[in-house]
Design an enzyme around this catalytic site. Structure first.
Site, PDB file in Angstrom:
ATOM      1  N   ASP A   1     151.955 109.913  22.542  1.00  0.00           N
ATOM      2  CA  ASP A   1     152.020 110.964  23.570  1.00  0.00           C
ATOM      3  C   ASP A   1     153.373 111.646  23.599  1.00  0.00           C
ATOM      4  O   ASP A   1     153.593 112.556  24.390  1.00  0.00           O
ATOM      5  CB  ASP A   1     151.732 110.354  24.949  1.00  0.00           C
ATOM      6  CG  ASP A   1     150.354 109.727  24.989  1.00  0.00           C
ATOM      7  OD1 ASP A   1     149.428 110.369  24.468  1.00  0.00           O
ATOM      8  OD2 ASP A   1     150.213 108.605  25.509  1.00  0.00           O
ATOM      9  N   HIS A   2     154.280 111.184  22.789  1.00  0.00           N
ATOM     10  CA  HIS A   2     155.643 111.745  22.853  1.00  0.00           C
ATOM     11  C   HIS A   2     156.143 112.025  21.428  1.00  0.00           C
ATOM     12  O   HIS A   2     156.961 111.273  20.875  1.00  0.00           O
ATOM     13  CB  HIS A   2     156.575 110.729  23.537  1.00  0.00           C
ATOM     14  CG  HIS A   2     157.942 111.288  23.855  1.00  0.00           C
ATOM     15  ND1 HIS A   2     158.964 111.394  22.944  1.00  0.00           N
ATOM     16  CD2 HIS A   2     158.434 111.788  24.999  1.00  0.00           C
ATOM     17  CE1 HIS A   2     160.039 111.909  23.513  1.00  0.00           C
ATOM     18  NE2 HIS A   2     159.744 112.160  24.757  1.00  0.00           N
ATOM     19  N   TRP A   3     155.641 113.037  20.739  1.00  0.00           N
ATOM     20  CA  TRP A   3     154.588 113.936  21.204  1.00  0.00           C
ATOM     21  C   TRP A   3     153.469 113.909  20.182  1.00  0.00           C
ATOM     22  O   TRP A   3     153.708 113.529  19.048  1.00  0.00           O
ATOM     23  CB  TRP A   3     155.156 115.354  21.384  1.00  0.00           C
ATOM     24  CG  TRP A   3     156.339 115.365  22.278  1.00  0.00           C
ATOM     25  CD1 TRP A   3     157.644 115.293  21.928  1.00  0.00           C
ATOM     26  CD2 TRP A   3     156.328 115.431  23.716  1.00  0.00           C
ATOM     27  NE1 TRP A   3     158.459 115.325  23.035  1.00  0.00           N
ATOM     28  CE2 TRP A   3     157.673 115.413  24.150  1.00  0.00           C
ATOM     29  CE3 TRP A   3     155.341 115.507  24.679  1.00  0.00           C
ATOM     30  CZ2 TRP A   3     158.034 115.461  25.509  1.00  0.00           C
ATOM     31  CZ3 TRP A   3     155.704 115.560  26.017  1.00  0.00           C
ATOM     32  CH2 TRP A   3     157.031 115.540  26.412  1.00  0.00           C
TER      33      TRP A   3
ATOM     34  N   MET B   1     158.246 111.274  18.317  1.00  0.00           N
ATOM     35  CA  MET B   1     159.667 110.922  18.219  1.00  0.00           C
ATOM     36  C   MET B   1     160.021 109.903  19.302  1.00  0.00           C
ATOM     37  O   MET B   1     159.401 109.873  20.360  1.00  0.00           O
ATOM     38  CB  MET B   1     160.553 112.165  18.348  1.00  0.00           C
ATOM     39  CG  MET B   1     160.372 112.927  19.638  1.00  0.00           C
ATOM     40  SD  MET B   1     161.274 114.475  19.660  1.00  0.00           S
ATOM     41  CE  MET B   1     162.912 113.889  20.005  1.00  0.00           C
TER      42      MET B   1
ATOM     43  N   HIS C   1     153.586 104.560  22.710  1.00  0.00           N
ATOM     44  CA  HIS C   1     154.299 105.631  23.428  1.00  0.00           C
ATOM     45  C   HIS C   1     154.562 106.836  22.528  1.00  0.00           C
ATOM     46  O   HIS C   1     154.709 107.954  23.011  1.00  0.00           O
ATOM     47  CB  HIS C   1     155.604 105.103  24.022  1.00  0.00           C
ATOM     48  CG  HIS C   1     156.602 104.684  22.999  1.00  0.00           C
ATOM     49  ND1 HIS C   1     156.505 103.516  22.293  1.00  0.00           N
ATOM     50  CD2 HIS C   1     157.723 105.297  22.552  1.00  0.00           C
ATOM     51  CE1 HIS C   1     157.518 103.411  21.465  1.00  0.00           C
ATOM     52  NE2 HIS C   1     158.270 104.479  21.593  1.00  0.00           N
TER      53      HIS C   1
END
Lengths: 178, 129
Positions: free
Chosen positions: A33-35, A40, A30
């Site tokens: 993509d974040h980010w 973070m 995760h």
């Protein structure tokens, strides 16, 4: 992937408080993509980590007989980012518990420094006032969650005594000091 | 010494600001909890928990807000409270003002019964005996 956002409990005082740690790793998908340019830990998943810590505490207080569901985020203040390599520590305390619901107060630490507050409310959903029915088996506290408490003494302790973490070779029972 | 109504109102206001995330100015005695302040079902429990702490009182289930009236078929007929339902509600909730509601006891209007003043009345009875 398992929907578990805590790595282990380091303290568990039945009916009173619990502390769990979560190590944030760049290997977690995760974060990609974040980010992409600034990975973070999403605040929503930090709240989920606290909800799992506090939810286990609330569930254990009724011997895991109730289905404990997060019902309200009363307060969530997380003013700084949590990055890969950081260790999160969630400390949850029961402020009120009744047959119908429970409220908890939570403190979030990053690398042993306090960074925020997450206060939550949980519903014991079989006790809902609308009389709604749910499946009989306890789908909330599955084996993978209960295994997190393996090795803890879950009997209500004498006043003021903490239930310490399990003995694990090579691992400190408390979050490592920074 | 009895706690003055103004002091009760101030503490109730503080409780509702924390529980519902509303502005202090919105919490007037006549504001309804659901319609004006946006309370949902879990908030009613939250409010009860917070009032117990703020005033050091114990609020039994169903004492401040009703918890089993609507589930009883003797008390609800065609979406309205029956005379028996209304009588039971009035008896168990002396802190609620039923004067407008009883003319048309539509269950959908029940949330309008619960105003900030309702809580103030309840707490005052509780702390001052």
């Amino acid at each position: 992937m398992r929907w578990i956002w805590i790595d282990r409990f380091v303290e568990f005082k039945p009916g009173v408080s619990a502390t769990a740690v979560k190590n944030v790793s760049l290997a977690e998908e995760h974060l990609h993509d974040h980010w992409e340019d600034f990975p973070m830990m999403p605040a929503s998943l930090i709240i989920e980590g606290m909800a799992q810590t506090a939810g286990m505490l609330v569930g254990q207080a009724r011997d895991f007989q109730e289905k404990v569901i997060l019902a309200k985020i009363s307060k969530a203040e997380l003013p700084e980012p949590v990055l890969p390599g950081d260790q999160l520590r969630y400390h949850a305390e029961i402020t009120t518990i009744t047959d119908q619901a429970a409220s908890t107060h939570g403190t979030v630490f990053k690398n042993d420094r306090e960074i925020g507050t997450i206060d939550l409310m949980f519903s014991h959903i079989d006790q809902n006032l609308q009389g709604m029915k749910f499946p009989e088996e306890n789908f909330v506290f599955t084996g993978q969650f209960l295994r997190l408490l393996a090795g803890f003494d879950l009997k209500p302790p004498p006043a003021g005594a903490a239930s310490s973490g399990p003995d694990r070779p090579g691992q400190a029972p408390e979050a490592p000091a920074k | 010494m009895p706690m003055p109504q103004e002091e009760v109102l101030d503490k109730v206001r503080e409780t509702l600001v924390d529980a519902l995330g509303v502005d202090e100015e919105e919490v007037t005695p006549e504001a309804t909890l659901t319609g004006d302040l946006g309370a949902e079902s879990i908030d009613f429990l939250d409010i009860v928990f917070r009032l117990e702490k703020a005033f050091s009182i114990k609020i039994p289930p169903g004492d401040l807000f009703p918890d089993n009236i609507l589930n009883n078929p003797q008390f609800v007929e065609n979406g309205k409270l029956t005379q028996a339902g209304l009588a039971t509600l009035k008896q168990s909730m002396p802190h609620v003002d039923f004067s407008e509601f009883q003319a048309d006891p539509d269950v959908n209007r029940m949330p309008e019964l619960f105003k900030v003043q309702t809580i103030v009345n309840y707490v005052q009875n509780k702390v001052n005996g």
